[in-house]
Motif scaffolding. Structure first.
Motif, PDB file in Angstrom:
ATOM      1  N   ALA A   2       0.666  -1.055   0.003  1.00 17.96           N
ATOM      2  CA  ALA A   2      -0.190   0.251   0.244  1.00 17.96           C
ATOM      3  C   ALA A   2       0.609   0.893   0.273  1.00 17.96           C
ATOM      4  O   ALA A   2       1.455   1.411   1.074  1.00 17.96           O
ATOM      5  CB  ALA A   2      -0.786   0.279   1.191  1.00 17.96           C
ATOM      6  N   LEU A   3       0.838   1.650  -0.505  1.00 19.80           N
ATOM      7  CA  LEU A   3       1.212   3.814  -0.945  1.00 19.80           C
ATOM      8  C   LEU A   3       0.167   4.066   0.616  1.00 19.80           C
ATOM      9  O   LEU A   3      -0.955   4.215   0.937  1.00 19.80           O
ATOM     10  CB  LEU A   3       0.704   4.407  -2.121  1.00 19.80           C
ATOM     11  CG  LEU A   3       1.720   5.502  -2.219  1.00 19.80           C
ATOM     12  CD1 LEU A   3       3.074   5.210  -2.479  1.00 19.80           C
ATOM     13  CD2 LEU A   3       0.935   6.405  -3.109  1.00 19.80           C
ATOM     14  N   GLY A  30      -5.331  -2.536   0.728  1.00 21.96           N
ATOM     15  CA  GLY A  30      -4.359  -3.550  -0.017  1.00 21.96           C
ATOM     16  C   GLY A  30      -3.630  -2.198  -0.956  1.00 21.96           C
ATOM     17  O   GLY A  30      -2.496  -2.175  -1.412  1.00 21.96           O
ATOM     18  N   ARG A  31      -3.952  -0.757  -1.659  1.00 22.32           N
ATOM     19  CA  ARG A  31      -3.713  -0.255  -1.608  1.00 22.32           C
ATOM     20  C   ARG A  31      -2.844   1.001  -2.134  1.00 22.32           C
ATOM     21  O   ARG A  31      -2.457   1.652  -1.730  1.00 22.32           O
ATOM     22  CB  ARG A  31      -4.084   0.086  -3.716  1.00 22.32           C
ATOM     23  CG  ARG A  31      -5.045  -1.223  -4.176  1.00 22.32           C
ATOM     24  CD  ARG A  31      -5.055  -0.694  -5.517  1.00 22.32           C
ATOM     25  NE  ARG A  31      -3.771  -0.201  -6.725  1.00 22.32           N
ATOM     26  CZ  ARG A  31      -3.955   0.267  -7.385  1.00 22.32           C
ATOM     27  NH1 ARG A  31      -5.145   0.555  -8.101  1.00 22.32           N
ATOM     28  NH2 ARG A  31      -3.123   0.890  -7.741  1.00 22.32           N
ATOM     29  N   ALA A  32      -3.969   1.790  -0.696  1.00 22.25           N
ATOM     30  CA  ALA A  32      -3.220   2.766  -0.207  1.00 22.25           C
ATOM     31  C   ALA A  32      -3.804   2.927   0.964  1.00 22.25           C
ATOM     32  O   ALA A  32      -4.978   1.951   1.770  1.00 22.25           O
ATOM     33  CB  ALA A  32      -4.076   4.723  -0.649  1.00 22.25           C
ATOM     34  N   ARG A  33      -3.274   3.843   2.501  1.00 25.61           N
ATOM     35  CA  ARG A  33      -3.124   3.998   3.716  1.00 25.61           C
ATOM     36  C   ARG A  33      -3.382   4.958   4.118  1.00 25.61           C
ATOM     37  O   ARG A  33      -1.343   5.620   4.092  1.00 25.61           O
ATOM     38  CB  ARG A  33      -2.332   2.220   4.359  1.00 25.61           C
ATOM     39  CG  ARG A  33      -2.307   2.373   5.775  1.00 25.61           C
ATOM     40  CD  ARG A  33      -2.445   0.967   6.224  1.00 25.61           C
ATOM     41  NE  ARG A  33      -0.457   0.746   5.612  1.00 25.61           N
ATOM     42  CZ  ARG A  33       0.085   1.048   6.521  1.00 25.61           C
ATOM     43  NH1 ARG A  33       0.116   1.371   7.773  1.00 25.61           N
ATOM     44  NH2 ARG A  33       1.244   1.273   6.255  1.00 25.61           N
ATOM     45  N   LEU A  34      -3.946   5.651   5.667  1.00 21.97           N
ATOM     46  CA  LEU A  34      -3.333   6.950   5.257  1.00 21.97           C
ATOM     47  C   LEU A  34      -2.856   6.487   6.945  1.00 21.97           C
ATOM     48  O   LEU A  34      -3.255   5.745   7.867  1.00 21.97           O
ATOM     49  CB  LEU A  34      -5.385   7.766   6.234  1.00 21.97           C
ATOM     50  CG  LEU A  34      -4.455   9.068   6.504  1.00 21.97           C
ATOM     51  CD1 LEU A  34      -4.044  10.207   5.802  1.00 21.97           C
ATOM     52  CD2 LEU A  34      -5.953   8.887   7.439  1.00 21.97           C
ATOM     53  N   ASP A 313     -12.498   7.721  -7.313  1.00 15.78           N
ATOM     54  CA  ASP A 313     -11.899   7.015  -8.573  1.00 15.78           C
ATOM     55  C   ASP A 313      -9.865   8.009  -8.905  1.00 15.78           C
ATOM     56  O   ASP A 313      -9.309   7.086  -9.639  1.00 15.78           O
ATOM     57  CB  ASP A 313     -12.468   6.890  -9.933  1.00 15.78           C
ATOM     58  CG  ASP A 313     -13.317   6.111 -10.057  1.00 15.78           C
ATOM     59  OD1 ASP A 313     -13.479   4.752  -8.514  1.00 15.78           O
ATOM     60  OD2 ASP A 313     -15.095   6.022 -10.014  1.00 15.78           O
ATOM     61  N   GLN A 314     -10.318   8.772  -8.740  1.00 14.58           N
ATOM     62  CA  GLN A 314      -9.319   9.757  -8.981  1.00 14.58           C
ATOM     63  C   GLN A 314      -7.932   9.240  -8.605  1.00 14.58           C
ATOM     64  O   GLN A 314      -6.821   9.437  -8.279  1.00 14.58           O
ATOM     65  CB  GLN A 314      -9.418  11.883  -8.742  1.00 14.58           C
ATOM     66  CG  GLN A 314      -8.030  11.905  -8.711  1.00 14.58           C
ATOM     67  CD  GLN A 314      -8.186  13.890  -8.961  1.00 14.58           C
ATOM     68  OE1 GLN A 314      -9.749  14.260  -8.949  1.00 14.58           O
ATOM     69  NE2 GLN A 314      -7.396  14.368  -9.532  1.00 14.58           N
ATOM     70  N   LEU A 315      -8.070   8.876  -7.364  1.00 15.05           N
ATOM     71  CA  LEU A 315      -7.420   8.200  -6.416  1.00 15.05           C
ATOM     72  C   LEU A 315      -6.397   6.867  -6.209  1.00 15.05           C
ATOM     73  O   LEU A 315      -5.365   6.678  -6.349  1.00 15.05           O
ATOM     74  CB  LEU A 315      -7.694   8.171  -4.590  1.00 15.05           C
ATOM     75  CG  LEU A 315      -6.756   8.312  -3.407  1.00 15.05           C
ATOM     76  CD1 LEU A 315      -5.556   8.411  -3.300  1.00 15.05           C
ATOM     77  CD2 LEU A 315      -7.518   8.007  -2.028  1.00 15.05           C
ATOM     78  N   LEU A 316      -7.529   6.515  -7.071  1.00 13.24           N
ATOM     79  CA  LEU A 316      -6.926   4.891  -7.562  1.00 13.24           C
ATOM     80  C   LEU A 316      -6.510   5.257  -9.277  1.00 13.24           C
ATOM     81  O   LEU A 316      -5.250   5.080  -8.913  1.00 13.24           O
ATOM     82  CB  LEU A 316      -8.438   4.001  -8.224  1.00 13.24           C
ATOM     83  CG  LEU A 316      -9.404   3.384  -7.004  1.00 13.24           C
ATOM     84  CD1 LEU A 316     -11.142   3.044  -8.113  1.00 13.24           C
ATOM     85  CD2 LEU A 316      -8.467   2.370  -6.160  1.00 13.24           C
ATOM     86  N   ASP A 317      -6.099   6.185  -9.798  1.00 16.68           N
ATOM     87  CA  ASP A 317      -5.511   6.863 -10.565  1.00 16.68           C
ATOM     88  C   ASP A 317      -4.567   6.897 -10.694  1.00 16.68           C
ATOM     89  O   ASP A 317      -3.129   6.951 -11.575  1.00 16.68           O
ATOM     90  CB  ASP A 317      -6.344   7.835 -12.134  1.00 16.68           C
ATOM     91  CG  ASP A 317      -5.557   8.223 -13.104  1.00 16.68           C
ATOM     92  OD1 ASP A 317      -5.079   7.660 -13.860  1.00 16.68           O
ATOM     93  OD2 ASP A 317      -5.198   9.798 -12.735  1.00 16.68           O
ATOM     94  N   PHE A 318      -3.918   8.448  -9.702  1.00 16.77           N
ATOM     95  CA  PHE A 318      -2.752   8.348  -8.867  1.00 16.77           C
ATOM     96  C   PHE A 318      -1.895   7.453  -8.361  1.00 16.77           C
ATOM     97  O   PHE A 318      -1.413   7.186  -8.490  1.00 16.77           O
ATOM     98  CB  PHE A 318      -3.382   9.633  -7.701  1.00 16.77           C
ATOM     99  CG  PHE A 318      -1.782   9.889  -7.402  1.00 16.77           C
ATOM    100  CD1 PHE A 318      -1.158  11.495  -7.684  1.00 16.77           C
ATOM    101  CD2 PHE A 318      -2.026   9.531  -5.869  1.00 16.77           C
ATOM    102  CE1 PHE A 318      -0.518  10.981  -7.256  1.00 16.77           C
ATOM    103  CE2 PHE A 318      -0.597  10.401  -5.817  1.00 16.77           C
ATOM    104  CZ  PHE A 318       0.311  11.271  -5.768  1.00 16.77           C
ATOM    105  N   LEU A 319      -2.561   6.333  -7.588  1.00 19.88           N
ATOM    106  CA  LEU A 319      -2.080   4.788  -7.557  1.00 19.88           C
ATOM    107  C   LEU A 319      -1.258   4.028  -8.510  1.00 19.88           C
ATOM    108  O   LEU A 319      -0.339   4.138  -8.595  1.00 19.88           O
ATOM    109  CB  LEU A 319      -2.595   4.308  -6.571  1.00 19.88           C
ATOM    110  CG  LEU A 319      -3.407   5.183  -5.562  1.00 19.88           C
ATOM    111  CD1 LEU A 319      -4.302   3.863  -4.585  1.00 19.88           C
ATOM    112  CD2 LEU A 319      -1.955   5.274  -4.450  1.00 19.88           C
TER     113      LEU A 319
END
Length: 368
Positions: A2-3, A30-34, A313-319
């Motif tokens: 995760a980023l 699993g892809r992004a975490r704060l 969806d924008q966050l997914l594109d950024f990832l």
């Protein structure tokens, strides 16, 4: 892996993005975490961190943290270039809230740092990720509307005076950069250019008519000329009581599309051999319903009223952009272009004449 994200700025949009990152979402799992939040108000920072289950840090500590790979920057608009440059120089990727900053010069400085440091830089422009906007973009790119001839941007919103007193930076030239157009209308400007191409010239008026205690406009109107020859009109206001929905219309010589409140209200693309009545169809022959299955979206909203889906969806594109080493769909150059149009409107309103919209190359040459 995760980023790991940190958020700088603990106001309403920072809280919203924090809840987006920490809610149960199978797409983000699993892809992004704060991991951390930082803000000017220490009490608010601790409160938000407790709500989101992450660390409350100061900005220097967050930038130095090995547990932060990327930053969501949610500070006042006029600080974006300064804070953003620090984020990139700390070796983090950056997704900055709109606008990228409040002037093309500030945007250029931030873009320059991103190029030097090699970090991924994106600007939140979630309207691009609405299903209706994607459908319109696909149709326009495929030539289904023919030659684009005109664009109408209408943002007739209302803001109570309490909105402008809710933060000392709101309604100020230095930190807000402008009023109804820079703060609210910049999203619509970006979306219109994503659909119809860049604006190259504007002629405009602005006024302060309903919020007498602020430094900036609450009404802006402009005539627009696009690079492809299309003409457009723009209204952005926070003085239209009680507030109506934002609307963007793109017309061509073989079809038209109207997006109202982020939904496809009207769509028509001419079939082969089709001819409209000599004096037009007057809004009939709407094909929007034919595209209804592709228009479905997640209607889940945050407590501040924003839909999660477009930002998600924008966050997914950024990832994906970070992983693939490519620019995000809403990249820094697009963010700069939107601000360049807004500042050209302000210049035109101040001088009383048409103004060419600056490009990155032109601006860099002018400031050497």
């Amino acid at each position: 892996m995760a980023l790991r994200f940190g958020i700088i700025g603990c106001g309403s949009i920072g809280g919203f993005l924090g809840r987006l990152l920490t809610r149960e979402d199978p797409e983000l799992a699993g892809r992004a975490r704060l991991t951390a939040v930082a803000g000017r108000d220490r009490a608010r920072t601790r409160e938000l961190a407790a709500e989101l289950g992450c660390d409350p840090l100061g900005v220097p500590e967050l930038l130095a943290s090995a547990d932060v790979d990327a930053v969501l920057l949610c500070t006042p608009s006029g600080t974006h270039a300064e804070f953003g440059a620090a984020v990139l120089r700390a070796g983090k990727h950056l997704l900055v809230e709109k606008p990228i900053d409040v002037s093309p010069a500030a945007a250029d400085r931030l873009i320059s740092v991103a190029r030097q440091e090699g970090g991924t830089l994106g600007v939140i422009s979630q309207r691009r990720f609405d299903p209706a906007a994607r459908l319109a973009r696909t149709a326009i790119e495929a030539g289904e509307l023919g030659r684009i001839t005109s664009v109408v941007i209408e943002l007739p919103w209302w803001r109570e005076p309490s909105y402008y007193t809710s933060g000392t930076w709101r309604g100020t030239r230095f930190l807000d950069g402008g009023g109804a157009l820079m703060n609210q209308g910049v999203h619509a400007v970006d979306l219109a250019q994503w659909l119809a191409g860049p604006v190259v010239e504007v002629a405009a008026h602005t006024a302060l008519l309903a919020h007498g205690d602020i430094e900036v406009e609450d009404v802006a109107t402009a005539s627009l000329r696009f690079a492809n020859g299309a003409l457009g009109v723009l209204l952005a206001t926070t003085a239209a009581y009680p507030g109506r929905t934002a609307r963007i219309s793109v017309h061509g010589d073989r079809g038209s599309v109207v997006i109202d409140n982020d939904e496809l209200e009207y769509f028509h693309a001419a079939h082969e051999g089709e001819r409209a009545p000599a004096y037009g169809a007057f809004g009939s022959a709407n094909q929007a319903a034919e595209h209804a299955p592709s228009q479905k979206r997640d209607e889940t909203r945050d407590r501040i009223g924003l839909l999660y889906q477009p930002h998600r969806d924008q966050l997914l594109d950024f990832l994906d952009a970070v992983r693939e080493g490519r620019p995000p769909l809403a990249d820094a150059d697009a963010g700069r272009q939107a601000v360049a149009v807004v500042t050209a409107v302000y210049t035109s309103a101040a001088t009383g004449g048409p103004v060419r919209v600056s490009t990155g190359t032109q601006h860099e040459e002018d400031t050497r």
